[in-house]
Design an enzyme around this catalytic site. Sequence first.
Site, PDB file in Angstrom:
ATOM      1  N   HIS A 182       0.904  -1.288   0.012  1.00 20.92           N
ATOM      2  CA  HIS A 182      -0.111  -0.121  -0.018  1.00 20.92           C
ATOM      3  C   HIS A 182       1.105   1.234   0.096  1.00 20.92           C
ATOM      4  O   HIS A 182       1.873   1.214   0.803  1.00 20.92           O
ATOM      5  CB  HIS A 182      -0.817   0.078   1.274  1.00 20.92           C
ATOM      6  CG  HIS A 182      -1.719   1.060   1.439  1.00 20.92           C
ATOM      7  ND1 HIS A 182      -1.704   1.949   2.580  1.00 20.92           N
ATOM      8  CD2 HIS A 182      -2.618   1.595   0.632  1.00 20.92           C
ATOM      9  CE1 HIS A 182      -2.730   2.777   2.472  1.00 20.92           C
ATOM     10  NE2 HIS A 182      -3.460   2.933   1.320  1.00 20.92           N
TER      11      HIS A 182
ATOM     12  N   GLU B 168       1.002  -0.580  -4.782  1.00 17.07           N
ATOM     13  CA  GLU B 168       0.122   0.430  -5.026  1.00 17.07           C
ATOM     14  C   GLU B 168       0.620   1.880  -4.949  1.00 17.07           C
ATOM     15  O   GLU B 168       1.175   1.908  -3.800  1.00 17.07           O
ATOM     16  CB  GLU B 168      -1.416   0.061  -4.217  1.00 17.07           C
ATOM     17  CG  GLU B 168      -2.362   1.052  -4.332  1.00 17.07           C
ATOM     18  CD  GLU B 168      -2.554   2.229  -3.173  1.00 17.07           C
ATOM     19  OE1 GLU B 168      -3.521   2.859  -3.195  1.00 17.07           O
ATOM     20  OE2 GLU B 168      -1.494   2.483  -2.262  1.00 17.07           O
TER      21      GLU B 168
ATOM     22  N   ASP C  74      -0.446   6.435  -5.425  1.00 18.46           N
ATOM     23  CA  ASP C  74      -1.578   7.204  -5.594  1.00 18.46           C
ATOM     24  C   ASP C  74      -1.198   8.315  -6.649  1.00 18.46           C
ATOM     25  O   ASP C  74       0.024   8.862  -6.676  1.00 18.46           O
ATOM     26  CB  ASP C  74      -1.914   8.071  -4.257  1.00 18.46           C
ATOM     27  CG  ASP C  74      -1.960   6.844  -3.313  1.00 18.46           C
ATOM     28  OD1 ASP C  74      -3.158   6.237  -3.201  1.00 18.46           O
ATOM     29  OD2 ASP C  74      -1.203   6.445  -2.566  1.00 18.46           O
TER      30      ASP C  74
ATOM     31  N   HIS D 125      -0.434  10.939  -2.211  1.00 16.45           N
ATOM     32  CA  HIS D 125      -1.635  10.471  -1.784  1.00 16.45           C
ATOM     33  C   HIS D 125      -2.582  11.681  -1.488  1.00 16.45           C
ATOM     34  O   HIS D 125      -3.685  11.718  -2.040  1.00 16.45           O
ATOM     35  CB  HIS D 125      -1.531   9.419  -0.504  1.00 16.45           C
ATOM     36  CG  HIS D 125      -2.886   9.066   0.162  1.00 16.45           C
ATOM     37  ND1 HIS D 125      -3.462   9.828   0.973  1.00 16.45           N
ATOM     38  CD2 HIS D 125      -3.268   7.934  -0.097  1.00 16.45           C
ATOM     39  CE1 HIS D 125      -4.533   9.194   1.393  1.00 16.45           C
ATOM     40  NE2 HIS D 125      -4.824   7.853   0.789  1.00 16.45           N
TER      41      HIS D 125
END
Length: 354
Positions: free
Chosen positions: A49, A81, A83, A96
């Site tokens: 993440h 992952e 952003d 993010h």
Amino acid sequence: MRTVLAGTASLLLALGLATASHAGSRVEQILGRYENANRWRDHVMVVAHRGGGLEAGKSRYPENSIASIRGVIASGAEMVEIDIRRSKDGELIVMHDSWLDRTTNCKGEVIARTMDELRRCRLVVEGTGAVTGETVPTLREMLAVTKGRILVNLDNKLETADLADMVALARAMGMEEQVVVKANLWSAERLASVKETMSRVGNGFQFMPIIADDAVRDAGFIAAAGRAFSARAVEMITWRGDADKMTETGGPLFSARVRAASIRDNWHIWVDTHAIVNKPGGFLSGGRGDELAVAAGFPNEVFGFWAERGATMIQTDEPRAAIDWLAANGYRVPYADADESVAAATGDAPAPTN
């Protein structure tokens, strides 16, 4: 530990019939497992993440940084992952928050700064407050580091239509198969709208539906969403409020009917165990999140629980801990030449330029 399907997959592996991941580069092996969920029901893939930067209690790397990506590759995780936002002058960047305050030594809105201005900001390790030498990376720089090494999941913080530019960039770099884009789906109308948008992007890329159990409980809709995009994975969110007890079943998205749909259409069930700021532990996973697994020391109640309920992909802030526990408890099947390929993956990627 697993069902008959898992035993079948293991038997195929033993007989040398499931050979998709026994040849080719590291990323080809990962793709073989991602695109053939039914062959790999006995293997849980791990997704890091926010670029893997929140590992070790948010103290290892800045989130969404080049350093964290290298660390994720070295850990053996299958996917990272990141952003995606835009700078003032339209550059696709990796960040993010909509504000710079938490993750950099700058302040203010991301969209108010050009790429040149963002280059003057330094990324911060959240857990220690240490200011690093790393700057805000572009999506192009992140993709260059991951090319041929690991799959990349793009968490779009923009509009659905902006996915087209992300896919176009990946396609221009010859890595659209490595990139997974996604969107929340909750109704037939929303499905049709996203389908129409993505149809303009063309073919050759991976799309993943996101389904949350506060809006969707119908296995038929989940199956339809998977088929509409030929999805190889569906991200499942099991909400947990402040007063809710820890889930004992996984909730409606982990029903027998949903699992049957995943097998019939050959897609992975993906669960999120990572934390959300200012939310209770396991907010996205029915209380069974990383805090319980790592900080409290009950990995079986998180990683084991979700694996036994059919999850074959886990997105976590603690990829190393997840991989170690899953491997030690029979939920990971080794990759061919894994040690050599992972080591090679971390040594020659370009660093971002200032």
